[in-house]
Scaffold this motif. Structure first.
Motif, mmCIF file in Angstrom:
data_model
loop_
_atom_site.group_PDB
_atom_site.id
_atom_site.type_symbol
_atom_site.label_atom_id
_atom_site.label_comp_id
_atom_site.label_asym_id
_atom_site.label_seq_id
_atom_site.Cartn_x
_atom_site.Cartn_y
_atom_site.Cartn_z
ATOM 1 N N HIS A 303 -1.040 10.154 -4.454
ATOM 2 C CA HIS A 303 -1.930 8.999 -4.556
ATOM 3 C C HIS A 303 -1.313 7.856 -5.344
ATOM 4 N N LEU A 304 -0.266 8.127 -6.131
ATOM 5 C CA LEU A 304 0.379 7.060 -6.893
ATOM 6 C C LEU A 304 0.932 5.969 -5.975
ATOM 7 N N GLY A 305 1.298 6.356 -4.755
ATOM 8 C CA GLY A 305 1.818 5.378 -3.814
ATOM 9 C C GLY A 305 0.756 4.479 -3.208
ATOM 10 N N LEU A 306 -0.528 4.877 -3.301
ATOM 11 C CA LEU A 306 -1.586 4.062 -2.699
ATOM 12 C C LEU A 306 -1.719 2.716 -3.403
ATOM 13 N N LEU A 307 -1.706 2.741 -4.731
ATOM 14 C CA LEU A 307 -1.821 1.493 -5.479
ATOM 15 C C LEU A 307 -0.633 0.582 -5.202
ATOM 16 N N GLU A 308 0.537 1.185 -5.093
ATOM 17 C CA GLU A 308 1.731 0.403 -4.760
ATOM 18 C C GLU A 308 1.587 -0.244 -3.381
ATOM 19 N N THR A 309 1.049 0.505 -2.432
ATOM 20 C CA THR A 309 0.847 -0.019 -1.087
ATOM 21 C C THR A 309 -0.109 -1.202 -1.109
ATOM 22 N N GLN A 310 -1.188 -1.081 -1.862
ATOM 23 C CA GLN A 310 -2.162 -2.168 -1.918
ATOM 24 C C GLN A 310 -1.610 -3.400 -2.615
ATOM 25 N N GLN A 311 -0.888 -3.217 -3.719
ATOM 26 C CA GLN A 311 -0.418 -4.399 -4.431
ATOM 27 C C GLN A 311 0.707 -5.102 -3.668
ATOM 28 N N ARG A 312 1.342 -4.399 -2.751
ATOM 29 C CA ARG A 312 2.334 -5.047 -1.893
ATOM 30 C C ARG A 312 1.729 -5.543 -0.587
ATOM 31 N N ASP A 313 0.435 -5.263 -0.371
ATOM 32 C CA ASP A 313 -0.269 -5.697 0.831
ATOM 33 C C ASP A 313 0.518 -5.298 2.080
ATOM 34 N N GLN A 314 0.908 -4.026 2.101
ATOM 35 C CA GLN A 314 1.784 -3.513 3.152
ATOM 36 C C GLN A 314 1.012 -2.583 4.084
ATOM 37 N N PRO A 315 1.099 -2.774 5.399
ATOM 38 C CA PRO A 315 0.445 -1.822 6.300
ATOM 39 C C PRO A 315 1.119 -0.458 6.245
ATOM 40 N N LEU A 316 0.311 0.588 6.181
ATOM 41 C CA LEU A 316 0.844 1.943 6.113
ATOM 42 C C LEU A 316 -0.228 2.906 6.590
ATOM 43 N N ASN A 317 0.165 3.880 7.407
ATOM 44 C CA ASN A 317 -0.748 4.884 7.935
ATOM 45 C C ASN A 317 -0.462 6.230 7.283
ATOM 46 N N ILE A 318 -1.501 6.843 6.729
ATOM 47 C CA ILE A 318 -1.367 8.126 6.043
ATOM 48 C C ILE A 318 -2.265 9.147 6.721
ATOM 49 N N LEU A 343 -9.860 9.498 -3.710
ATOM 50 C CA LEU A 343 -10.115 8.574 -2.595
ATOM 51 C C LEU A 343 -11.234 7.574 -2.881
ATOM 52 N N ALA A 344 -11.942 7.739 -4.001
ATOM 53 C CA ALA A 344 -13.122 6.909 -4.259
ATOM 54 C C ALA A 344 -12.806 5.418 -4.242
ATOM 55 N N GLY A 345 -11.638 5.050 -4.710
ATOM 56 C CA GLY A 345 -11.270 3.638 -4.738
ATOM 57 C C GLY A 345 -10.740 3.109 -3.417
ATOM 58 N N TYR A 346 -10.671 3.985 -2.402
ATOM 59 C CA TYR A 346 -10.072 3.593 -1.121
ATOM 60 C C TYR A 346 -10.998 3.910 0.048
#
Length: 384
Positions: A303-318, A343-346
């Protein structure tokens, strides 16, 4: 210019496509210089494992990459670093560690050269006159060996005035080729990958190491994995049919679907590493990028990568395999509440898949994910 600027210029002129960093004396100033060279507001990473995983994902796919961290951060990322040695690299990958010799900017004085050498990481620790040359040499040697390299710089030196950075290096010409035997870290392939690493480290020919025969999934897997793999098969076969630049796996039985005849997974390193690996690939333009993770790996570190994905505004499928057990490590329980909490924040990014044994339901959930242009998490419910 100061050393921090010269390092950033040297990396840019060496065609480094992705640099990541976690704040720390030396790393902060150098990444600020890197940020200044780019139009986009590039964020710092919050965790060193994510920073390393992203850079490794880009480098495996043929894009030069670098990571800026302090010595303490190097230890936090040691799992990801160790697996970057096991899987190797395609393009040059350099870890820049800034040594705080007095501890003035750290919680303690920490010397990591011995640890790095014990891991098998090639180390460069240049004197003041050789710092930029050593950085270029590390990138060149990394690409030639197929291994990441470490450059240790004194943190206090980043504000020193230095001569102009060296001229431009040629862009990388080596291209990524899918090779799960080398790029999917798992117990079935660990001995082979270690032999390849030793050949590279000693200057030998890694292609001379006899290749293992990949098992066919699911029926060719060990008895302990086969029943779980059979449950995953409809979803993983459907995922294999999705258009992709890369699909990364995690420490989960599903990653073994990298093997024939399904071949749904391309890369896998440390537990929780699938999201950073895929994000690094996506950040340098390798899209669509998919990541597959089990619930235990996801809760522990993925889940540490989720915040990174959001702050980079990068499309990614998990694809999150939520089965309530860590089957790859003995079947330890994973509480549903733990997954729910992470997952609560997502919530807006989650696509439920309640019938993962139904190929039609799998296709629909993956189709919905592929149509979105942001972070999507397909939560496949395998719990009894």
């Amino acid at each position: 210019m100061i050393l921090a600027q010269a390092v950033a210029h040297t990396l840019r002129r060496s065609h480094v496509r992705l640099a990541t960093a976690v704040p720390g004396h030396g790393a902060t100033q150098t990444y600020a210089a890197w940020q200044h060279q780019h139009d986009a507001a590039l964020p710092f990473s919050y965790h060193e494992e994510v920073a390393v995983g992203m850079a490794h994902g880009a480098a495996l796919l043929g894009h030069r990459a670098a990571v800026f961290v302090k010595a303490h951060g190097f230890l936090k990322a040691a799992n990801a670093i160790a697996d970057s040695l096991a899987a190797g690299t395609t393009a040059g990958l350099v870890y820049l560690v800034f040594h705080d010799a007095t501890g003035a900017h750290s919680d303690s004085v920490l010397e990591i050269e011995g640890t790095a050498r014990a891991l098998g990481l090639p180390v460069h620790r240049p004197d003041a006159s050789r710092r930029l040359g050593a950085l270029r040499e590390a990138l060149r040697a990394s690409e030639g060996q197929g291994l990441p390299h470490l450059v240790i710089l004194e943190a206090e030196a980043v504000t020193e005035e230095v001569a102009e950075a060296p001229g431009e290096r040629p862009a990388p010409t080596i291209e990524y080729e899918r090779d799960p035997a080398r790029h999917v870290c798992c117990p079935l392939l660990a001995q082979y990958q270690h032999a390849v690493f030793e050949a590279r480290a000693k200057g030998g020919d890694p292609d001379a190491v006899p290749r293992p025969t990949l098992p066919e999934v699911p029926e060719g897997l060990p008895d302990a994995y086969r029943p779980v793999a059979r449950r995953y098969e409809p979803l993983l076969r459907t995922l294999a049919d999705q258009p992709r630049a890369v699909t990364t796996g995690d420490t989960t039985v599903a990653t073994l679907f990298a093997c024939p005849p399904v071949e749904a997974i391309d890369l896998c390193t440390y537990m929780g590493g699938s999201v950073p690996l895929a994000l690094g690939a996506a950040t340098v333009g390798e899209v669509p990028a998919w990541a597959v993770t089990g619930d235990f790996g996801f809760v522990s570190a993925g889940h540490l990568g989720l915040l990174e994905t959001q702050q980079r505004d990068q499309p990614l499928n998990i694809v999150l395999l939520d089965n309530g057990r860590a089957h790859a490590t003995g079947g330890q329980p994973v509480e549903k509440e733990a997954v729910d909490t992470v997952l609560a924040g997502y919530r807006d990014h989650v696509i439920p898949l309640d019938a993962p044994g139904d190929s039609s339901a799998c296709r629909e959930a993956l189709r919905r994910a592929a149509l979105r242009d942001d972070l999507t998490i397909v939560r496949a419910h395998f719990r009894a």
